[in-house]
Structures are given as structure tokens and as C-alpha cells.
Design a protein around this motif. Structure first.
Motif, short mmCIF file in Angstrom:
data_model
loop_
_atom_site.label_atom_id
_atom_site.label_comp_id
_atom_site.label_asym_id
_atom_site.label_seq_id
_atom_site.Cartn_x
_atom_site.Cartn_y
_atom_site.Cartn_z
N LEU A 96 0.72 -1.29 -0.03
CA LEU A 96 0.01 0.08 -0.05
C LEU A 96 0.83 1.29 0.03
O LEU A 96 0.60 2.16 -0.60
CB LEU A 96 -0.89 -0.03 1.17
CG LEU A 96 -1.82 1.17 1.25
CD1 LEU A 96 -2.84 1.42 0.19
CD2 LEU A 96 -2.82 0.88 2.71
N HIS A 97 2.07 1.08 0.71
CA HIS A 97 2.68 2.37 0.82
C HIS A 97 3.51 2.58 -0.65
O HIS A 97 3.77 3.64 -0.92
CB HIS A 97 3.84 2.17 1.92
CG HIS A 97 4.84 3.32 1.99
ND1 HIS A 97 4.38 4.57 2.38
CD2 HIS A 97 6.00 3.67 1.51
CE1 HIS A 97 5.57 5.31 2.46
NE2 HIS A 97 6.53 4.72 2.18
N LYS A 129 0.60 4.14 -2.61
CA LYS A 129 -0.07 5.29 -2.18
C LYS A 129 0.89 5.81 -1.21
O LYS A 129 0.59 5.87 -0.09
CB LYS A 129 -1.46 5.11 -1.62
CG LYS A 129 -2.30 4.62 -2.96
CD LYS A 129 -3.67 4.59 -2.19
CE LYS A 129 -4.23 5.76 -1.74
NZ LYS A 129 -5.80 5.77 -1.17
N ASP A 137 1.67 8.59 -0.05
CA ASP A 137 0.96 9.82 0.62
C ASP A 137 -0.03 9.44 1.65
O ASP A 137 -0.69 10.48 2.35
CB ASP A 137 0.47 10.84 -0.31
CG ASP A 137 1.58 11.47 -1.16
OD1 ASP A 137 2.82 11.43 -0.55
OD2 ASP A 137 1.40 11.99 -2.42
N ASP A 138 -0.65 8.14 1.79
CA ASP A 138 -1.36 7.72 2.70
C ASP A 138 -1.00 7.73 4.03
O ASP A 138 -0.07 6.75 4.43
CB ASP A 138 -2.03 6.10 2.17
CG ASP A 138 -3.18 5.86 2.96
OD1 ASP A 138 -3.21 5.97 4.35
OD2 ASP A 138 -3.87 5.19 2.52
N ALA A 149 -1.77 4.72 6.63
CA ALA A 149 -0.89 3.62 6.24
C ALA A 149 0.56 3.67 6.77
O ALA A 149 1.02 2.64 7.19
CB ALA A 149 -1.09 3.50 4.69
N ARG A 150 1.10 4.97 6.68
CA ARG A 150 2.39 5.17 6.84
C ARG A 150 2.48 5.10 8.35
O ARG A 150 3.50 4.38 9.16
CB ARG A 150 2.87 6.36 6.35
CG ARG A 150 4.35 6.89 6.77
CD ARG A 150 4.80 7.99 6.14
NE ARG A 150 4.09 9.35 6.34
CZ ARG A 150 3.39 9.92 5.39
NH1 ARG A 150 3.33 9.54 4.16
NH2 ARG A 150 2.66 11.07 5.46
#
Length: 237
Positions: free
Chosen positions: A31-32, A35, A37-38, A41-42
Motif C-alpha cells: 500500500l505504501h 499510495k 502519501d497515505d 498507512a504510513r
């Protein structure tokens, strides 16, 4: 994190994913990448890597874990890579609250990796830690921003002679040393005692070798130095 738990409980769904994605950590990594900039998730990825690292270190001084077993040399390298990635994620969040913890975790894993590479039959990691020492140095300035950052250090030996070192910042300090940081600051260099004696002034003197554990040498290529014994401290405190 909830989806990760569902995967653990649903082998059929898990089998439809690549092997590297069959865990919460693997899914968060993907996911990182997709995306970056999420923020949610970060943040979760930061927590997962930090938790995994805490688990890897929770049996110290017996050793470093990888999963349920002791880490190998290669797995230590993987854990160190994850710490580098974690530091990058923290910087993206504008966080420095884990800097000291990161540096200490890196030192323990790097020390265990070196122990695995150099141990003799019957040696334990706990004995390794008791044998290795560190000597104080003054960190004079930041010299290079190339990863992981380089600094110039100075050691004043027992005879008053100064020795200079140009070394990676994480090797000499648990702090995040940057070009804008205030200098000089205190640091240390790992070493192994070679011989100890009492000089004419009644001082206990120790000759140390910086080849072990981390292959440090001065700018003139020297690796053995005499220091007052009282200044030496355990490598990992």
C-alpha cells in the motif's frame, strides 16, 4: 490492521496473494508503494516495524530474534534495512522522537551480526557484550551528508596525543547528527582491550584495538590507542 487479522483467519484469501503480501506488514508495504502519501498507512507501518523490532530485541542479552528463532547474519542485515526504512518513514512524518531508540536498536543488531560472524565455539552474545568496550571521543563536525551521515571525531590518548577519525555518524553516537547540530558533542568508538598496565604516575592504562568490533581506524590508519582504563565503558549500556 483488521484486514491483516482477517487474512490470518482466511487461508483461502491469503493464498491468492503473493507470499510477500501474506501479512499485515507485507500488505502495508504494498500500500505504501502504491499510495506513498497515505498518512494512515504510513503511521500503521511505523507502528508495525517498531513492534517487530522490539520483539526481535526482547531477549537481549541472549541474542536477536528473527521470527521465533535467532537471527542469522543475513537476517540481521534485513532487520537493519527495516530500521533504515523506518527512519525514512519517521522523517516523512516529521518525527524525531524515536531517534535514540533507533540508534540503540541498530547498535544491538549490528553487534549481534558481528558476533555471529566472529564467534568461536562456546562463545555467547552476552560474553561478547561484556568483552567489547567503547572509548569516549569528541565529535567535532559533520563532514558529509552521504547516507548515513559522516562526522569528524577526535580522541585524546593517555599521553595527550590527538587522533582524528572520519566515521559514520551512527557508529560514534546514538544521536541524529546533522550538519546544523551544535558541535562539539560527546561520542564513543567501539574497541577491544588488548593490554592493561600501571604507568609511572600510578594511572591504569589500557591499549585498545578498534579493528574489533566495527573496523574503525584513524585518518592516519592507526587502530591501536592507549587510554586511561577508567574512561572505557561497556559497548552497549
Amino acid at each position: 490492521s483488521g484486514f491483516g487479522q482477517l487474512l490470518y483467519q482466511s487461508p483461502e484469501c491469503s493464498r491468492q496473494l503473493a507470499e510477500t503480501e501474506q501479512s499485515e506488514y507485507g500488505l502495508l508495504l504494498k500500500l505504501h508503494r502504491l499510495k506513498p502519501d497515505d498518512a494512515a498507512a504510513r503511521k500503521r507501518l511505523i507502528d508495525v516495524i517498531a513492534d517487530n523490532t522490539e520483539y526481535a530485541l526482547h531477549e537481549l542479552p541472549l541474542g536477536v530474534l528473527y521470527g521465533h528463532n535467532g537471527a542469522s547474519i543475513g537476517e540481521c542485515a534485513e532487520l537493519l534495512g527495516e530500521l533504515d526504512f523506518l527512519k525514512t518513514l519517521l522523517r516523512e512524518e516529521g518525527r524525531r522522537d524515536l531517534d535514540e531508540w533507533l540508534a540503540e536498536a541498530r547498535r544491538h543488531i549490528a553487534a549481534y551480526q558481528h558476533y555471529l560472524a566472529t564467534r568461536k565455539s562456546g562463545d555467547t552474545f552476552e560474553h561478547y557484550l561484556q568483552t567489547e568496550r567503547a572509548m569516549p571521543v569528541a565529535i567535532l563536525r559533520h563532514t558529509d551528508e552521504a547516507f548515513p551521515g559522516w562526522v569528524e571525531c577526535e580522541l585524546t590518548d593517555a599521553a595527550g596525543k590527538c587522533h582524528r577519525f572520519n566515521e559514520k555518524a551512527p557508529v560514534v553516537s546514538t544521536l541524529d547528527l546533522t550538519p546544523s547540530a551544535a558541535y562539539p558533542r560527546s561520542g564513543f568508538i567501539a574497541c577491544r582491550p588488548v593490554a592493561t598496565w600501571t604507568d609511572d604516575n600510578g594511572r591504569q592504562i589500557t591499549r585498545v584495538d578498534t579493528v574489533r568490533p566495527w573496523g574503525v581506524e584513524s585518518t592516519t590508519g592507526e587502530t591501536q590507542f592507549t587510554v586511561t582504563s577508567e574512561t572505557l565503558v561497556p559497548l552497549l549500556r
